[in-house]
Scaffold this active site. Structure first.
Site, PDB file in Angstrom:
ATOM      1  CB  SER A 183      -5.733  10.963  -4.637  1.00 47.14           C
ATOM      2  OG  SER A 183      -4.621  11.835  -4.586  1.00 47.14           O
ATOM      3  CE  LYS A 184      -3.515   6.841  -9.817  1.00 45.72           C
ATOM      4  NZ  LYS A 184      -3.577   6.272 -11.182  1.00 45.72           N
ATOM      5  NE  ARG A 185      -3.781  15.301  -6.954  1.00 46.36           N
ATOM      6  CZ  ARG A 185      -4.969  14.864  -7.328  1.00 46.36           C
ATOM      7  NH1 ARG A 185      -5.091  14.190  -8.440  1.00 46.36           N
ATOM      8  NH2 ARG A 185      -6.032  15.102  -6.585  1.00 46.36           N
ATOM      9  CG  ASP A 186      -3.063  11.625  -0.740  1.00 42.13           C
ATOM     10  OD1 ASP A 186      -3.000  12.854  -0.631  1.00 42.13           O
ATOM     11  OD2 ASP A 186      -4.132  10.992  -0.731  1.00 42.13           O
TER      12      ASP A 186
END
Length: 510
Positions: free
Chosen positions: A266-269
């Site tokens: 995910s982009k939160r990674d």
RNA sequence: GGCCCGUUCGUCUAUCGGUUAGGACAAGCGGUUUUCAUCCGCUAAAGAGGGGUUCGACUCCCCUACGGGCUACCA
């Protein structure tokens, strides 16, 4: 039915940077479109105004450009006949379609407040029933199915907030053919009355994507697996609209998973995993947090495309390094795998290394020149080019041209301690001194003449080549590994070589 | 929890009923490079488990396990 021109779309939400899973979806759409001589459309799905992130749209456009998979049509790439391509700008179009559904009895108004919905869910949960707004529960809610016609009319005229929900059939088997997974069956008893039209006057994804794909003449919907559960709803919508004959084919791509093996990427990674999850560097405008990008990390766009293409697809012939044209030629949806793929950073590096090697030296030199100039150093283009030739096989990333090759431009002040400890002895300064003496009078200063001089110095002192070679390297470059020593020394030039040897001798001896 | 999708070497994958289950990355070993992050060679490494179907299953069906996704007036 006549064959329609292939039209596919990539439809991201501008809620932040595009992560590599999204990039791969875009890539597969691109490859598919090109393969069939069709169109690749970029549509921005910004129906959730609360999640809008400034700069995200520009980021998406720039990313696709950098990767060389530019759409033919859409935001940032020129309007076709289906403009606008931003759903927020298409807002006025959706209402009529929602109304069409209501009139046909496939949808209805719902006036329930968030509190009403919450109460319903609580109640159902308490009795251990699946909490959803469905053919059973809707009869106990405030909607145009339970309220009188007058009441509904009054509420709407009063400006009471409402949503429009899809009237899900009670028990119906919906089956559709996924181009990657084959037949998928779902019973509508599992589905709920999804909101199609929100109280803020915007459609939800479900309505907007179906209407837009219809209007934009999309022939194939190639998207991530996270959409598979809602595909039956979309099928039902096409049916309700009477658009089944032009309904696009569906292909749900397997997801890109985190290397540790839990969950989708995910982009939160961000940078947490040790490799970029974004094509370009991204600074979150809200938190100010910056995440690295493939571009800034020194990856070549062709390498990124190639490695991403193989994460979930393969041409079936053991071919791994492919040009974009080859990928286009070989790409088929039936060779896309069904299961998620974990991102492999090692393989990613390998791909980049392969592409770096095949990159023209002049291109690399131009990159290296930027770093040289950034350090306020002045070297000839020929010198910089030759440096690239010498070190390109040693490195993986473009940015390593500088980090690895810095000593070509700045003489070392530190010398590899391991090598010094192992090789330096009382004879070392003598060999260096003699080498310097023999280099000085050389008129022809080439790798061959340098080597000859060095060998003579060795012989004079009775030192074996293998005991001194690495020391010579360290004296010249400071580090234990690198390109062929004498070619390096040739490039340095006589004066610089001698200066470095002298300096090493003085520094190490003390 | 419910529904849906999936499950071949550590990783990405090939195999579309009959193969010594192939390739690549990573790993190990050896060689080359008197350096190395290069190059070459070799080795180790896999069909989740259990039932069927079949002369014959990695391949087809079922169950279990495990993984993933979805389950919002988010996409």
């Amino acid at each position: 039915m006549t064959e329609r021109r292939v039209r596919v779309r990539f439809a991201p939400s501008p809620t932040g940077a595009l992560h590599i899973g999204g990039v791969r979806t875009a890539l597969y759409n691109y490859l598919f479109a090109k393969k069939h001589g069709g169109d690749f459309v970029l549509r921005i799905e910004d129906t959730d105004q609360t999640r809008f992130v400034p700069g995200a749209e520009e980021y998406i456009i720039e990313s696709l450009k950098w990767l060389g998979i530019a759409p033919d049509e859409g935001i940032g790439f020129g309007d076709g006949k289906h403009a606008p391509y931003r759903q927020s700008e298409r807002k006025p179009m959706y209402k009529q379609y929602a109304m069409q559904l209501i009139e046909a009895g496939h949808a209805y108004y719902a006036f329930d407040t968030p509190e009403d919905l919450e109460a319903m869910r609580e109640r159902l949960k308490a009795s251990n029933v699946d909490a959803k707004y469905d053919p059973i529960t809707r009869s106990a809610m405030k909607n145009s199915l339970t309220l009188s016609e007058d009441e509904v009319k009054i509420r709407i005229e009063n400006g009471d907030p409402f949503v429009i929900r899809f009237k899900m059939p009670r028990k119906e088997e919906v089956k559709f053919h996924d181009e990657i997974r084959g037949w998928v069956h779902v019973n509508t008893a599992q589905l709920d009355d999804k909101v199609l039209y929100k109280s803020d006057g915007m459609p939800t994804y479900h309505l907007a994507n179906v209407v837009d794909d219809y209007l934009m003449e999309t022939t194939h919907v190639i998207r991530g697996e996270e959409w598979l559960p809602s595909a039956p709803l979309h099928i039902l919508l096409y049916r309700a609209f009477g658009w089944e004959d032009v309904m696009p084919k569906f292909a749900h791509l397997p997801l890109l998973l985190k290397p540790e093996g839990n969950g989708k990427l995910s982009k939160r990674d961000g940078d947490r995993l040790g490799f970029p999850v974004f094509p370009l560097q991204w600074t979150d405008p809200n938190t100010g947090e910056t995440s690295s990008g493939y571009r800034e990390s020194g990856y070549l766009p062709e390498a990124v495309i190639n490695l991403l293409a193989l994460l979930g697809w393969n041409p079936g012939n053991n071919l791994e390094l492919m040009t974009k044209d080859q990928m286009i030629e070989l790409f088929t949806l039936d060779r896309v795998s069904k299961h998620g793929a974990k991102f492999d950073q090692n393989k990613a590096k390998w791909f980049n290394q392969q592409y770096l090697r095949h990159t023209d030296n002049a291109v690399l030199a131009a990159e290296l020149k930027k770093d040289v100039e950034a350090h306020n150093l002045s070297f000839s283009d020929a010198y910089i080019l030759r440096t690239c030739e010498l070190i390109k096989e040693k490195i993986t990333f473009v940015k390593e041209l500088w980090s690895f090759g810095e000593y070509f431009f700045i003489a070392p002040t530190k010398y590899d301690e391991g090598v010094i400890a192992k090789r330096w002895n009382e004879k070392s300064p003598l060999v260096l001194q003699d080498t310097i003496q023999l280099l000085r009078p050389l008129e022809e200063y080439t790798a061959a003449t340098i080597e000859a001089a060095y060998n003579e110095a060795l012989a004079k002192n009775g030192v074996a080549n293998k005991d001194f070679m690495q020391l010579l390297r360290v004296c010249l470059s400071g580090v234990a590994g690198g390109p062929p020593i004498f070619e390096m020394a040739e490039l340095f030039g006589k004066q610089e070589t001698i200066a470095r040897l002298q300096r090493a001798m003085d520094t190490i001896n003390t």
